[in-house]
Structure formats: C-alpha cells, structure tokens
Design a protein around this motif. Structure first.
Motif, PDB file in Angstrom:
ATOM      1  N   PRO A  25      35.537  27.798  -0.413  1.00 36.15           N
ATOM      2  CA  PRO A  25      35.760  26.717   0.903  1.00 36.15           C
ATOM      3  C   PRO A  25      35.010  27.351   2.077  1.00 36.15           C
ATOM      4  O   PRO A  25      34.970  28.559   2.218  1.00 36.15           O
ATOM      5  CB  PRO A  25      37.247  26.650   0.678  1.00 36.15           C
ATOM      6  N   GLY A  26      34.495  26.545   2.888  1.00 36.51           N
ATOM      7  CA  GLY A  26      33.731  26.725   3.838  1.00 36.51           C
ATOM      8  C   GLY A  26      32.564  27.531   3.762  1.00 36.51           C
ATOM      9  O   GLY A  26      32.070  28.035   5.083  1.00 36.51           O
ATOM     10  N   ALA A  27      31.784  27.513   3.009  1.00 36.02           N
ATOM     11  CA  ALA A  27      30.630  28.350   2.472  1.00 36.02           C
ATOM     12  C   ALA A  27      29.688  27.252   1.720  1.00 36.02           C
ATOM     13  O   ALA A  27      29.901  26.212   1.246  1.00 36.02           O
ATOM     14  CB  ALA A  27      31.007  29.556   1.660  1.00 36.02           C
ATOM     15  N   VAL A  28      28.283  27.677   1.846  1.00 42.01           N
ATOM     16  CA  VAL A  28      27.509  27.101   1.146  1.00 42.01           C
ATOM     17  C   VAL A  28      26.433  28.160   0.453  1.00 42.01           C
ATOM     18  O   VAL A  28      26.324  29.159   0.581  1.00 42.01           O
ATOM     19  CB  VAL A  28      26.324  26.342   2.060  1.00 42.01           C
ATOM     20  N   LEU A  29      26.063  27.635  -0.934  1.00 40.85           N
ATOM     21  CA  LEU A  29      24.982  28.249  -1.726  1.00 40.85           C
ATOM     22  C   LEU A  29      23.835  27.961  -1.396  1.00 40.85           C
ATOM     23  O   LEU A  29      23.313  26.873  -1.597  1.00 40.85           O
ATOM     24  CB  LEU A  29      25.699  28.369  -3.204  1.00 40.85           C
ATOM     25  N   VAL A  30      22.843  28.991  -1.083  1.00 42.27           N
ATOM     26  CA  VAL A  30      21.421  28.490  -0.654  1.00 42.27           C
ATOM     27  C   VAL A  30      20.664  29.220  -1.729  1.00 42.27           C
ATOM     28  O   VAL A  30      20.551  30.647  -2.015  1.00 42.27           O
ATOM     29  CB  VAL A  30      21.122  29.060   0.907  1.00 42.27           C
ATOM     30  N   LYS A  31      19.633  28.461  -2.309  1.00 47.65           N
ATOM     31  CA  LYS A  31      18.541  29.021  -2.993  1.00 47.65           C
ATOM     32  C   LYS A  31      17.521  29.447  -1.871  1.00 47.65           C
ATOM     33  O   LYS A  31      16.678  28.693  -1.261  1.00 47.65           O
ATOM     34  CB  LYS A  31      17.742  27.700  -3.856  1.00 47.65           C
ATOM     35  N   ILE A  32      17.272  30.834  -1.948  1.00 49.50           N
ATOM     36  CA  ILE A  32      16.418  31.248  -0.819  1.00 49.50           C
ATOM     37  C   ILE A  32      15.132  31.225  -1.181  1.00 49.50           C
ATOM     38  O   ILE A  32      14.242  31.621  -2.309  1.00 49.50           O
ATOM     39  CB  ILE A  32      16.712  33.164  -0.722  1.00 49.50           C
TER      40      ILE A  32
END
Length: 356
Positions: A25-32
């Motif tokens: 919750p409250g986070a995002v997963l980013v492909k760098i």
C-alpha cells in the motif's frame, strides 16, 4: 531481478540476483530505465564518507531514477501502470507534525525517526526494479520525445531548484553561484536562467573550468576566478554585479576553506540572501555587524519540496529549462563499477548514467 548491493560501508559492491520487490500500500513498483550516479558513489560504497548513515544489512544504493510503472499498490489513486515517472530519493514522512523525519532513499538517514523510516525504504535505483513510496514518484506527461538519459540530467537540476525557490529568486535579479564548476553548481545556473535571473555570476577557483562552463552556456553567464583573498574577491564580485547581487547560492562540496563562501556573502547588496546547500567541512566565521548592518540573510537548505519535480517539468515543457549544455555518458547496468570511476572524475558538464 538483478540489483547492485553492498552489505554495509566498505563491503564488496556486487551484482546479485534478488527477488523483485512486492508491491505494498502507498507504493509503486517501477521498471528502471536509467539512474544518474552521484559523483561520490565510489567513496560512498567504500565507506570513506563517514557522515552518511546507510541502511543496515544488504541494500541497493542509488537515489534518483527514471522508468515506467509496473504495478501500483493499494491506496494509490492517480498513478497507473505504464506511466513514465521520475523517482526522487528525498522521502519525507506525511504525518501532520511540525518536525517531519526525512531520508535519502538508498543513501542516508538523518537520525531520529529517520532510522526507522530508512528500514522501511532502504533500496535505491541501481536495480532492474525499484519499489518507491508514492510521494517520491512524479509522472512525466507530454515529454515522450525526450530520451530517458535526459531525465537523469533533469534530476540533477531539482536539488538546486529547491534552494533557489527557498532563496526567493525573482525574475530579473542577479545571482552569484559559488561552486558553479561542480555538478550542482552548473545545473543551478541553468535553473536560475530558467527562473528568469537577470544576470548569473559563476564563482570558482579554476579558471579553465570556469571558462568551459561559460562556453557551454553560450555566453549567458559571467565568471570570477577567486584568488583566495576575501577582500579582493569580494571587490571583484561587487564590481561585476554593479554594487552587489540580490542573491547568492553556495553549492561547494566538502570545502575546508571558507574564503569563497565569505567572498560570496560579501558580494551581496543590502537585503541580500545567501543560500547554503553545499557541505562545508569547517566553520564559517561570519561578521555579525556585516549581517546586521546590511540586513543580510543566511539560509541553510536541504533538498526540495514535494512538488519541485512537477514545477521544474513545466519549465522544461515550455522550453525555459535548457539541458543541452550537459551531456549524458551512458553505461550498461553490468558496468556500474566502471561508471562509478567515470562519475568520480567527470566534469560538471557530464552526467554519468546507468541504463538497464
């Protein structure tokens, strides 16, 4: 996924296979896509910068990055998978309290509650994926024509932008930038011009480097090569500014001689403001009567406000922020050790970028 990690200062820097972070919750997963390297990353991982407080145990260094959202957690309402985003290392707690804890993700905490905050968010961007709290993620809209490595240069601009806003730089004002030949000093000049500064005066000790920065700026700035004599240097600045500047900005890193900062302070006119964002390693002996008699302000400032990326993106979007004087040198993810060496010796007109 692949991620660069150390187990603490002075331990081997290794490319490891680690689990992809689980979205929460409250986070995002980013492909760098890209990460810009700090000039001092090599010294950092080797444990030579003792003022820094890294996460405990194994962690991935690297603060700022650019990529595409892979997934979002619960309680994320505006950001969506597929969006291009900028990641900021500067995390500030969101509680409604007067003294909020803050950390630089993947870099350091500042004590107190920051130690607990860092345990929740230890890992930076030198990996294939990064999990970041939503407050540190800014969407990039309408700039698809700009390549990913340019946003690594953009991220370098955000730090001085925070200080220039704090110093209340107004259109038409003259600003003196001490340390303009450093990475953040050069971008401070670009941002100051984007914000409408009437005149930018760059200050430094190395005339060759000053000339290189001035040439890259296309003659839009003037420079003063310091002698180390505070009185002489102050008089030179006051002559060039026509009696003094409204604002000065100090971005010198690890300085052990305060003479440049004192000359910059002396180059201010009445009611002038000096913003300190560098890392002076020695006390600054200021003149009490000089400050009082001239209504001068000395402002210490760390990083930037949460909306800084959005506002600076607007200046980029309308063509006011010119990133062209700084060139990106790109290394593959597998070559981070070589990239660290390059970052250590790179000029302020070069940004070392790691690309996945």
């Amino acid at each position: 996924m692949k991620a660069w990690q150390i187990d603490g200062f002075g331990t081997p820097f290794q490319l490891r296979d680690v689990p992809v972070p689980q979205v929460r919750p409250g986070a995002v997963l980013v492909k760098i896509e890209t990460s810009s390297l700090m000039s001092y990353l090599k010294e950092y991982v080797e444990g030579k910068l003792r003022r820094y407080r890294p996460p405990q145990g194994a962690f991935t260094p690297g603060g700022n990055g650019f990529g595409t959202i892979e997934a979002v957690g619960r309680d994320v309402w505006h950001l969506k998978p597929g969006q291009r985003v900028i990641l900021s290392s500067h995390l500030v707690t969101q509680e409604n309290v007067e003294d909020k804890a803050q950390i630089l993700i993947g870099v350091t905490n500042f004590g107190g509650v920051g130690e607990a905050l860092q345990k929740d968010w230890p890992d930076g961007t030198l990996a294939e994926y990064a999990l970041y709290p939503v407050s540190t993620v800014t969407p990039v809209e309408g700039l698809d024509h700009i390549p990913a490595e340019q946003f690594s240069i953009f991220s370098r601009c955000v730090v001085p932008y925070g200080g220039l806003v704090r110093g209340r730089l107004a259109a038409g004002e003259t600003i003196i930038i001490n340390g303009i030949t450093g990475a953040y000093g050069t971008t401070a000049a670009l941002v100051a011009m984007a914000m409408g500064a009437g005149k930018v005066i760059g200050v430094g000790r190395n005339k060759h480097k000053l000339d290189a920065v001035a040439a890259a700026m296309g003659g839009r700035i003037e420079t003063v090569a310091l002698t180390g004599d505070v009185k002489v240097d102050t008089e030179a600045l006051r002559r060039l500014t026509g009696g003094g500047a409204e604002m000065a900005f100090d971005m010198v890193g690890q300085a052990d001689d305060p003479s440049a900062t004192l000359a910059t302070l002396g180059g201010l006119r009445r009611n002038g403001r000096l913003v300190l964002m560098g890392s002076m390693a020695t006390p600054i002996p200021v003149d009490y009567m000089q400050l009082m008699g001239n209504n001068l302000e000395i402002i210490g400032h760390l990083m930037y406000e949460a909306d800084a990326h959005l506002k600076l993106l607007n200046l980029l979007r309308i063509g006011r922020l010119d990133l062209s004087p700084i060139k990106a040198t790109v290394f593959p993810m597998t070559a981070v050790p070589e990239a660290m060496e390059a970052a250590r010796v790179a000029s302020s007109l070069e940004c070392i970028v790691v690309r996945n």
